[in-house]
Scaffold this motif. Structure first.
Motif, PDB file in Angstrom:
ATOM      1  N   CYS A 190      14.617  32.776  28.957  1.00  0.00           N
ATOM      2  CA  CYS A 190      14.404  31.605  29.800  1.00  0.00           C
ATOM      3  C   CYS A 190      12.981  31.085  29.649  1.00  0.00           C
ATOM      4  N   CYS A 191      12.017  32.007  29.588  1.00  0.00           N
ATOM      5  CA  CYS A 191      10.623  31.612  29.384  1.00  0.00           C
ATOM      6  C   CYS A 191      10.440  30.926  28.034  1.00  0.00           C
ATOM      7  N   GLY A 192      11.123  31.452  27.031  1.00  0.00           N
ATOM      8  CA  GLY A 192      11.051  30.840  25.704  1.00  0.00           C
ATOM      9  C   GLY A 192      11.592  29.425  25.709  1.00  0.00           C
ATOM     10  N   ARG A 193      12.704  29.220  26.425  1.00  0.00           N
ATOM     11  CA  ARG A 193      13.251  27.868  26.514  1.00  0.00           C
ATOM     12  C   ARG A 193      12.286  26.948  27.244  1.00  0.00           C
ATOM     13  N   ALA A 194      11.634  27.485  28.295  1.00  0.00           N
ATOM     14  CA  ALA A 194      10.678  26.666  29.048  1.00  0.00           C
ATOM     15  C   ALA A 194       9.518  26.227  28.151  1.00  0.00           C
ATOM     16  N   VAL A 195       8.998  27.143  27.359  1.00  0.00           N
ATOM     17  CA  VAL A 195       7.900  26.815  26.435  1.00  0.00           C
ATOM     18  C   VAL A 195       8.358  25.780  25.415  1.00  0.00           C
ATOM     19  N   TYR A 196       9.574  25.960  24.896  1.00  0.00           N
ATOM     20  CA  TYR A 196      10.102  25.043  23.882  1.00  0.00           C
ATOM     21  C   TYR A 196      10.211  23.627  24.443  1.00  0.00           C
ATOM     22  N   TYR A 197      10.802  23.501  25.648  1.00  0.00           N
ATOM     23  CA  TYR A 197      10.982  22.163  26.216  1.00  0.00           C
ATOM     24  C   TYR A 197       9.652  21.566  26.662  1.00  0.00           C
ATOM     25  N   THR A 198       8.705  22.408  27.068  1.00  0.00           N
ATOM     26  CA  THR A 198       7.367  21.905  27.374  1.00  0.00           C
ATOM     27  C   THR A 198       6.713  21.322  26.126  1.00  0.00           C
ATOM     28  N   PHE A 199       6.888  22.022  24.995  1.00  0.00           N
ATOM     29  CA  PHE A 199       6.359  21.523  23.718  1.00  0.00           C
ATOM     30  C   PHE A 199       7.008  20.193  23.348  1.00  0.00           C
ATOM     31  N   LEU A 200       8.345  20.107  23.508  1.00  0.00           N
ATOM     32  CA  LEU A 200       9.041  18.854  23.194  1.00  0.00           C
ATOM     33  C   LEU A 200       8.545  17.717  24.082  1.00  0.00           C
ATOM     34  N   PHE A 201       8.372  18.004  25.368  1.00  0.00           N
ATOM     35  CA  PHE A 201       7.911  16.970  26.301  1.00  0.00           C
ATOM     36  C   PHE A 201       6.516  16.475  25.910  1.00  0.00           C
ATOM     37  N   THR A 202       5.617  17.417  25.617  1.00  0.00           N
ATOM     38  CA  THR A 202       4.239  17.042  25.297  1.00  0.00           C
ATOM     39  C   THR A 202       4.157  16.253  24.005  1.00  0.00           C
ATOM     40  N   THR A 203       4.783  16.777  22.952  1.00  0.00           N
ATOM     41  CA  THR A 203       4.738  16.069  21.664  1.00  0.00           C
ATOM     42  C   THR A 203       5.477  14.738  21.744  1.00  0.00           C
ATOM     43  N   GLY A 204       6.548  14.685  22.528  1.00  0.00           N
ATOM     44  CA  GLY A 204       7.270  13.422  22.681  1.00  0.00           C
ATOM     45  C   GLY A 204       6.431  12.385  23.386  1.00  0.00           C
ATOM     46  N   LEU A 205       5.690  12.811  24.409  1.00  0.00           N
ATOM     47  CA  LEU A 205       4.819  11.886  25.127  1.00  0.00           C
ATOM     48  C   LEU A 205       3.725  11.349  24.209  1.00  0.00           C
ATOM     49  N   VAL A 206       3.104  12.228  23.424  1.00  0.00           N
ATOM     50  CA  VAL A 206       2.059  11.801  22.494  1.00  0.00           C
ATOM     51  C   VAL A 206       2.622  10.849  21.451  1.00  0.00           C
ATOM     52  N   ALA A 207       3.802  11.192  20.908  1.00  0.00           N
ATOM     53  CA  ALA A 207       4.425  10.336  19.895  1.00  0.00           C
ATOM     54  C   ALA A 207       4.740   8.963  20.461  1.00  0.00           C
ATOM     55  N   ASN A 208       5.218   8.909  21.702  1.00  0.00           N
ATOM     56  CA  ASN A 208       5.531   7.623  22.322  1.00  0.00           C
ATOM     57  C   ASN A 208       4.277   6.777  22.481  1.00  0.00           C
ATOM     58  N   MET A 209       3.174   7.383  22.907  1.00  0.00           N
ATOM     59  CA  MET A 209       1.914   6.653  23.071  1.00  0.00           C
ATOM     60  C   MET A 209       1.403   6.131  21.733  1.00  0.00           C
ATOM     61  N   LEU A 210       1.473   6.971  20.693  1.00  0.00           N
ATOM     62  CA  LEU A 210       1.039   6.522  19.364  1.00  0.00           C
ATOM     63  C   LEU A 210       1.897   5.369  18.873  1.00  0.00           C
ATOM     64  N   GLY A 211       3.201   5.462  19.143  1.00  0.00           N
ATOM     65  CA  GLY A 211       4.097   4.393  18.728  1.00  0.00           C
ATOM     66  C   GLY A 211       3.768   3.085  19.404  1.00  0.00           C
ATOM     67  N   ARG A 212       3.403   3.128  20.679  1.00  0.00           N
ATOM     68  CA  ARG A 212       3.032   1.898  21.385  1.00  0.00           C
ATOM     69  C   ARG A 212       1.729   1.306  20.839  1.00  0.00           C
ATOM     70  N   ILE A 213       0.769   2.164  20.446  1.00  0.00           N
ATOM     71  CA  ILE A 213      -0.478   1.667  19.863  1.00  0.00           C
ATOM     72  C   ILE A 213      -0.202   0.957  18.541  1.00  0.00           C
ATOM     73  N   VAL A 214       0.645   1.584  17.706  1.00  0.00           N
ATOM     74  CA  VAL A 214       1.002   0.956  16.434  1.00  0.00           C
ATOM     75  C   VAL A 214       1.763  -0.337  16.680  1.00  0.00           C
ATOM     76  N   GLY A 215       2.662  -0.328  17.688  1.00  0.00           N
ATOM     77  CA  GLY A 215       3.401  -1.544  18.020  1.00  0.00           C
ATOM     78  C   GLY A 215       2.504  -2.639  18.539  1.00  0.00           C
ATOM     79  N   LEU A 216       1.446  -2.277  19.285  1.00  0.00           N
ATOM     80  CA  LEU A 216       0.470  -3.253  19.772  1.00  0.00           C
ATOM     81  C   LEU A 216      -0.218  -3.939  18.602  1.00  0.00           C
ATOM     82  N   ARG A 217      -0.623  -3.155  17.603  1.00  0.00           N
ATOM     83  CA  ARG A 217      -1.267  -3.727  16.413  1.00  0.00           C
ATOM     84  C   ARG A 217      -0.320  -4.683  15.693  1.00  0.00           C
TER      85      ARG A 217
END
Length: 339
Positions: free
Chosen positions: A263-290
């Protein structure tokens, strides 16, 4: 053997729309020797009003309850009169042949419980399922429940709570559902099945006894993304089940620790997905702004974003038949006919 009388017990709470469809599916089962019982724990009268439209359906109302499945099952058992007691959740739609397959399997008097496929919605637009279900219990108390949509008939250790049935004499021997399972009710159906196995009865998985399961929560939300209260309930029920049936010993505790680490492993995995997904979304918006700013400042970019359609092959296309034309005619002839 005489024709078996089957009590079909539908458990529901605050889902009148699904309940209506569930009742309709059960009523279409052609086997005549059956009764339908709805156990309703709803906080309002909407589900009760649905049941009232079906005179042949018996309603059992539990007031002041939340989602305590064992109490609902036991109330259905108390109201039933069948030789076989079949449990269906309100979001499980029985498929053609469901009841016939159930009754046929109980011709073997050594079988004490029967369940079947759980096809996750949306169906038939889902991955093809094959092979046998993996529904067994390890000596340490760890429960394996995978491939509930398997298509091979086999003997198993436990069944899915939304599509399972028991002989009346088996439950008279082993008892009903244990009310110590609460909130998420995790393991309450497994507890009932393991008591049946310990009493010497066989449990069969029959794929023809199929339901389609319509649960958006089960499909769209990963197991470990449930609310903390639900996670508490899952952990509490799992530990209670293991100690009840396998005792307080190092092997049982070690298996529970392993489950917790997973269960802890799944929590770490989904935390990683959430964090990287949030960063990727922000980068995508910056590129879209340009990209948007360049479009606003450049006439050629704006023109290129609305490309002109070339009609160089129009004459050829007019002579080619399309699915919209009558067979044997051309598009040009069809246009002329309409004009």
């Amino acid at each position: 053997m005489k024709d078996l009388f089957v009590s079909i017990i539908i458990i529901t709470r605050n889902r009148p729309f699904l309940l209506r469809h569930c009742i309709e599916r059960v009523l279409t089962q052609p086997y005549p020797r059956k009764e339908i019982i709805v156990v309703d724990s709803s906080s309002n009268d909407e589900s009760e009003q649905v049941v009232a439209q079906y005179p042949a359906v018996l309603s059992v109302r539990l007031r002041g309850q939340r989602n305590n499945m064992p109490q609902a099952r036991n109330a259905g058992l108390d109201a039933s009169s069948g030789d076989i007691l079949a449990f269906v959740d309100d979001d499980a739609m029985v498929q053609p042949g469901w009841l016939a397959a159930l009754v046929k399997t109980y011709r073997d008097e050594a079988i004490g419980a029967v369940g079947g496929r759980v096809i996750e919605m949306p169906e038939p637009y889902c991955d093809q399922v094959s092979g046998s279900p993996r529904m067994f219990i390890l000596p340490s108390g760890r429960v394996i429940g995978k491939n509930r949509g398997g298509v091979v008939e086999t003997e198993v250790d436990h069944l899915s709570g939304g599509n399972m049935s028991f002989r009346r004499e088996v439950l008279e021997q082993t008892g009903g559902s244990d009310p110590n399972y609460t909130l998420t009710n995790l393991r309450e159906e497994t507890d009932l099945c393991i008591r049946v196995k310990k009493a010497g009865w066989r449990i069969m998985f029959v794929p023809e006894m199929a339901v389609v399961h319509f649960s958006f929560r089960a499909i769209n939300k990963p197991y470990f993304m449930e609310r903390p209260l639900f996670q508490f309930s899952n952990g509490r029920n799992s530990m209670y089940f293991a100690l009840k049936h396998f005792g307080l010993n190092p092997r049982t505790l070690a298996e529970q620790l392993i489950d917790t680490s997973k269960c802890c492993g799944r929590a770490v995995y989904y935390t990683f997905l959430f964090t990287t997904g949030l960063v990727a979304n922000m980068l995508g918006r910056i590129v879209g702004l340009r990209a948007g700013i360049l479009w606003l400042l450049n006439n050629r970019r704006r023109a290129a974003s609305n490309p002109k359609i070339s009609w160089s092959n129009r004459a050829v296309r007019e002579l080619m038949p399309t699915s919209a034309t009558i067979p044997g005619t051309s598009l040009k002839e069809d246009k002329g006919r309409r004009s």
